[in-house]
Design an enzyme around this catalytic site. Structure first.
Site: not given
Ligand code: IVH
Length: 491
Positions: A36, A84, A114, A116, A137, A177, A328
């Site tokens: 945060a 994101l 989904e 996170k 990444r 992840e 978030k």
């Molecule tokens: S999609 C182009 N889906 O959040 C989209 N990311 O803050 C790529 N993450 O780097 C990410 N759960 O490490 C996606 N269901 C989810 C996720 C997710 C966790 C993480 C991921 C990403 C980060 C971005």
């Protein structure tokens, strides 16, 4: 408006801070500040750059992702692994919705929602159905080769087999992840604590115990020895595709999920596709309310446009796709200053150390005190007054000090010593029996014990006396005068 010297300086400071914390987070897996607090720095910088575009530079952290720090072999992602954008509340989610309408017009949209997952993004490459490479990444363009470690994760398919007899693509990059479940983290934490207890009895310094499953997962993933990673019970959820050659043409995210499931990838069962942002908000609220029922940590919800043609139309900014957003949750873990360590006395005389903290908002409520459990825990965590500490309050659970941020420890700080006598006026000597973790005041007249006994007697579970409880007794800690409760009871 002309850009002042002070503003330029502020921007430089912000960029330096962000680069420093990026390096600690991505490069060393040992963040000094919470997610945060990091997001807040990035937001401030973005805000200034939006107002004064002349300040934007290619090297600004708003234009690049991650720190680029690598100790494993570098892997260049054929399709970049972007980050994101975040929405911190419903208003920001609505604002995203408005941007979608601006870009696509007033068309029907479906949203793939989904969880996170609070882990580490990974790209796994399969060539002719065989896992050939797995990379973190990194900075989004170049990650680290962690193939040997990923091969130890049992839920990651090593060879693709379609359960419905579909053709296997010549190239398939699956992104998702890597995470450590809470159960696996608890196992690791207990093992590390036992090791530390042994170290302390041998006069050695305790080693750092990972503060949360994310840090534990990151540390496990970046082990140089895959045999160690193999003992760490890591898991994986797939959620996106990277480079693909020779797979069917998908028209929606839902279809890609069906395909990945068919090939044996773990897809999180909570994922759901809905038709409106109102339903997205409902999904987010439900997930936030139920987050502690899961055996893994999540820190929000990722919302993605389901239609791949719509995604194509919207494209990407320098940092993130326009077609997805991370909503978030309120943070549960933050850094704050440990002002002092005090001891409270329970009804049986148990002396519990607790932390007096610079107030922080966690899970939506202000926390200014947190338990430190017992003497051994303070010793093992080695938290000291003046330390910056990680504080955690998960849902309704009592706030807890996870540990110190060693990099921010003031010079000349000394380990905290458990008091030898009770905090009450009688100053009786504390006792810790052989083999017991608790330290006790054994003075029967101790007014603190008496207050707690009265509170217990008056509590809902016992006599249920209205208006007599903790609040009154707590005055005692503040005033250190005679107990207000005893006054009530005597009269
Ligand atoms: S999609 C182009 N889906 O959040 C989209 N990311 O803050 C790529 N993450 O780097 C990410 N759960 O490490 C996606 N269901 C989810 C996720 C997710 C966790 C993480 C991921 C990403 C980060 C971005």
């Amino acid at each position: 408006m002309a850009v002042s010297k002070d503003l330029r300086k502020n921007v430089m400071i912000l960029r330096a801070q962000i680069a420093h914390h990026n390096e600690l987070y991505h490069g060393q897996d040992s963040p000094e500040i919470s997610d945060a607090a990091f997001d807040e720095l990035l937001r401030k910088l973005k805000e200034i750059e939006a107002k004064y575009p002349e300040l934007i530079e290619e090297s600004s952290p708003t234009q690049i992702i991650g720190s680029g720090f690598t100790t494993f072999d570098p892997v260049t992602h054929r399709v970049p692994m972007t980050s994101l954008d975040n929405a911190m509340d419903t208003n920001e989610l609505q604002a995203w919705g408005e941007r979608l309408v601006k870009g696509l017009g007033n068309v029907a949209m479906r949203f793939a929602c989904e969880l996170k997952i609070d882990g580490l993004a990974l790209s796994i490459r399969y060539e002719n159905g065989v896992l050939v490479q797995a990379a973190t990444r990194g900075d989004g363009k170049v990650g680290e080769d962690v193939t040997a470690n990923i091969l130890t994760i049992s839920v990651v398919p090593k060879k693709l087999v379609s359960s419905s007899g579909k053709k296997i693509p010549s190239v398939l990059e699956v992104r998702g992840e890597v995470y450590m479940s809470i159960a696996a983290f608890e196992n690791l934490r207990v093992a590390k604590q036992n090791e530390n207890e042994k170290r302390v009895t041998e006069g050695k310094k305790p080693e750092t115990v990972p503060a949360n499953p994310r840090n534990a997962g990151a540390g496990s993933l970046r082990q140089k020895n895959p045999a160690i990673t193999a003992t760490r019970e890591l898991s994986f959820w797939a959620y996106q595709l990277g480079e693909v050659v020779g797979a069917p043409n998908f028209s929606s995210h839902t279809e890609t999920f069906d395909y990945l499931r068919d090939l044996g990838f773990p897809i999180n069962a909570e994922a759901k596709t809905v038709d409106s942002l109102t339903q997205v908000v409902e999904f987010v609220e439900k997930c936030e309310a139920n987050r502690h029922k899961l055996d893994y940590e999540i820190d929000g919800v990722v919302v993605k446009l389901d239609d791949l043609a719509q995604r194509e139309q919207l494209g990407f900014t320098a940092r993130a796709p326009r077609w997805a957003i991370a909503v978030k949750f309120a943070p549960e873990e933050r850094n704050t200053i440990l002002k002092n360590i005090s001891v409270s006395i329970g009804r049986t005389g148990r002396a519990t150390p607790f932390a007096e903290l610079e107030p922080v908002v966690l899970s939506g409520s202000t926390v200014s005190m947190a338990t430190l459990h017992n003497r051994e825990q303070v010793q093992l965590k080695d938290v000291r007054p003046g330390d910056t500490v990680v504080v955690r309050k998960a849902g309704d659970v009592i706030p807890e000090v996870v540990g110190p941020v060693l990099a921010l420890r003031p010079k000349n700080s000394k380990p905290w010593k458990f008091p030898t006598t009770c905090v009450c006026d009688l100053k009786s000597t504390f006792v810790q029996l052989e083999g017991e973790s608790d330290t006790r005041c054994v003075e029967p007249e101790c007014p603190f014990q008496r207050d707690q006994r009265i509170i217990h007697f008056a509590s809902r579970g016992a006599m249920d006396i209205e208006g007599l409880g903790e609040k009154n007794s707590f005055l005692r800690y503040l005033t250190k005068t005679s107990s207000p409760i005893s006054v009530i009871c005597i009269h």
